[in-house]
Design a protein around this motif. Structure first.
Motif, PDB file in Angstrom:
ATOM      1  N   LYS A  68       0.828  -1.224   0.234  1.00 43.25           N
ATOM      2  CA  LYS A  68      -0.034  -0.067   0.010  1.00 43.25           C
ATOM      3  C   LYS A  68       0.899   1.229   0.032  1.00 43.25           C
ATOM      4  CE  LYS A  68      -3.378  -0.203   3.356  1.00 43.25           C
ATOM      5  NZ  LYS A  68      -4.599  -0.096   2.768  1.00 43.25           N
ATOM      6  N   LEU A  69       1.990   1.055   0.654  1.00 44.42           N
ATOM      7  CA  LEU A  69       2.790   2.497   0.694  1.00 44.42           C
ATOM      8  C   LEU A  69       3.280   2.688  -0.570  1.00 44.42           C
ATOM      9  CD1 LEU A  69       4.573   1.922   4.326  1.00 44.42           C
ATOM     10  CD2 LEU A  69       3.100   3.447   3.652  1.00 44.42           C
ATOM     11  N   ALA A  70       3.724   1.578  -1.364  1.00 44.90           N
ATOM     12  CA  ALA A  70       4.201   1.962  -2.735  1.00 44.90           C
ATOM     13  C   ALA A  70       2.920   2.072  -3.837  1.00 44.90           C
ATOM     14  CB  ALA A  70       4.867   0.527  -2.957  1.00 44.90           C
ATOM     15  N   GLY A  71       1.881   2.555  -3.250  1.00 42.18           N
ATOM     16  CA  GLY A  71       0.832   2.911  -4.105  1.00 42.18           C
ATOM     17  C   GLY A  71      -0.220   1.896  -4.676  1.00 42.18           C
ATOM     18  N   GLY A  72       0.039   0.489  -4.106  1.00 38.94           N
ATOM     19  CA  GLY A  72      -0.911  -0.702  -4.574  1.00 38.94           C
ATOM     20  C   GLY A  72      -2.200  -0.855  -3.540  1.00 38.94           C
TER      21      GLY A  72
END
Ligand code: SF4
Ligand code: SF4
Length: 430
Positions: A68-72
């Motif tokens: 999630k932190l990587a945008g997923g």
């Protein structure tokens, strides 16, 4: 020695109810140790699953948070009908959320009737008590209109979490297929909005191949169970499918293929987890979500061995694959719609293909008897038990019907019934 990591900060950030979560985390290892770590002659490869279970709310959640932190995005599901290939193709991670333990029932029974099936009460309880980091990590929960209980519970669930509900037809006529295909399109639109990505031929094909790879690995593992003596316990095989719903796909596939290699070698060498004359049981019915290992545990501690599962945490999950060759996104979505509509959930009418599958599997896995498992108040499976029992008896296969929930209250009574059933199977064989 592995270092113990403190995940408290991560759970706090996810909004987990720490005292309740702590109680849950204390309960699972004990249940796991009692069911799993007491087994003899387990395949070496099952150590991976011991590790996965020890990190069930730790490392895997950390991976989801990092994603999630990587945008997923993380997308939670409760049912086999939600196509994980599409979630994956759009850069999401799919996690199965069905809960298999009694939790938060006092709160749940204030909003749901007491006589609601355990699976629904459990997922509502996990959410209301905020003890499941998978639910709390999810950016979207995708539900489906299978049984009435789930359908209505989702209305309440959607007040607590972002939800998308797919309308699943309850028949498989051409017009039902058209409806289902349009629901797949509606899901694609919702997921494209959520992820900001667009489905591409290459992305969808890769996702189909990866998920097919996972299902093929499970097919290999399970095919080995047709051997006598059985090279792996039913409990361990069940665990593999339960974990398939939330583990990292390529890693899981690799680990399950390694276990399959080991099992194939065991079959060649005649090595088993139970004696060759242990009664062989096929279990069919409602799904069994982690940590619901009760029935398998009782059968195997009583001297039987579970050799196959016709259920959503079993063959219905891995038996069929999506065609990999369609040249367009539309064609691949057609193939996905067909594969998923092929699942034989008891919510369908008629559902004779399920009975056919059970009888075919009983032959393939050389089952001496069938155990029909239904969660209490799960009307579709409780009613279908009658049809299954009748067909099995006509085919000369003894059936034991078990209606139960996640509590341990009936464990003693169930053990007595299972022991008597195994005795019957031994007597029939002689
Ligand atoms: S039993 Fe039916 S409703 Fe339940 S997970 Fe399977 S397909 Fe979905
Ligand atoms: S176990 Fe039965 S009643 Fe419960 S959610 Fe599944 S189909 Fe519905």
């Amino acid at each position: 020695m592995t270092e113990t990591v403190d995940y408290t900060g991560m759970w706090t950030d996810l909004g987990i109810n720490l005292p309740a979560h702590c109680a849950l985390l204390n309960a699972i290892p004990k249940m796991y140790a009692d069911a799993y770590l007491t087994q003899d002659a387990r395949p070496e490869g099952m150590k991976y699953f011991d590790f996965v279970l020890s990190e069930i709310h730790g490392l895997r959640i950390q991976e989801l948070v990092d994603h999630k932190l990587a945008g997923g995005k993380v997308v939670g599901t409760f049912c086999l009908y939600v196509p994980e290939e599409i979630i994956r193709a759009l850069g999401g991670v799919a996690v199965g959320l069905c809960a298999g333990a009694e939790w938060g029932y006092n709160e749940v029974e204030r909003v749901l009737p007491r006589n609601t099936c355990a699976l629904i009460k459990s997922f509502m309880g996990f959410k209301m008590d905020r003890v499941c980091p998978y639910v709390e990590s999810a950016d979207l929960i995708v539900g489906e209109t299978t049984c009435d209980g789930k359908k209505k519970a989702y209305e309440l669930f959607s007040e607590m979490a972002p939800m998308h509900v797919m309308e699943l037809p309850q028949m498989k006529r051409p017009e039902d297929r058209t409806l289902w295909r349009s629901e797949i399109d509606r899901l694609v639109t919702r997921l494209e909005e959520l992820t900001g990505n667009k489905l591409t031929v290459e992305g969808l094909r890769n996702a189909i191949r990866e998920v097919n790879g996972k299902r093929r690995a499970l097919q290999r593992l399970n095919a080995a169970r047709a051997a006598s003596p059985a090279p792996i316990s039913g409990k361990d095989a069940l665990l593999a499918v339960q974990v398939a719903f939330y583990d990292d796909v390529p890693r899981f596939t690799q680990m399950v293929n390694a276990i399959a290699d080991e099992l194939e070698a065991r079959v060649r060498d005649g090595v088993g987890v139970a004696s060759a004359d242990a009664p062989r049981i096929l279990v069919t019915g409602s799904p069994m979500a982690i940590p619901n290992w009760k029935v398998h545990d009782i059968v195997e501690k009583a001297g039987g061995v579970v050799v196959a599962e016709e259920m959503c945490t079993g063959s219905r999950y891995y038996d069929s694959l999506v065609d990999e060759d369609a040249p367009t996104v539309e064609g691949m979505l057609d193939d996905i719609a067909s594969k998923y509509l092929g699942v034989n959930c008891a919510c369908f009418t008629p559902n004779t293909a399920r009975t056919d599958d059970i009888l075919e599997m009983a032959k393939t896995y050389r089952a001496d008897g069938i155990l029909h498992y239904a969660l209490q108040f799960c009307t579709p499976y409780q009613i279908e038990a009658h049809t299954v029992e009748r067909a099995a008896k006509d085919a000369g296969i003894p059936v034991l019907r078990v209606d139960t929930d996640y509590s341990t209250e009936d464990a003693g009574q169930l053990s007595t019934r299972v022991e008597a059933f195994l005795e019957l199977l031994r007597a029939v064989r002689v």
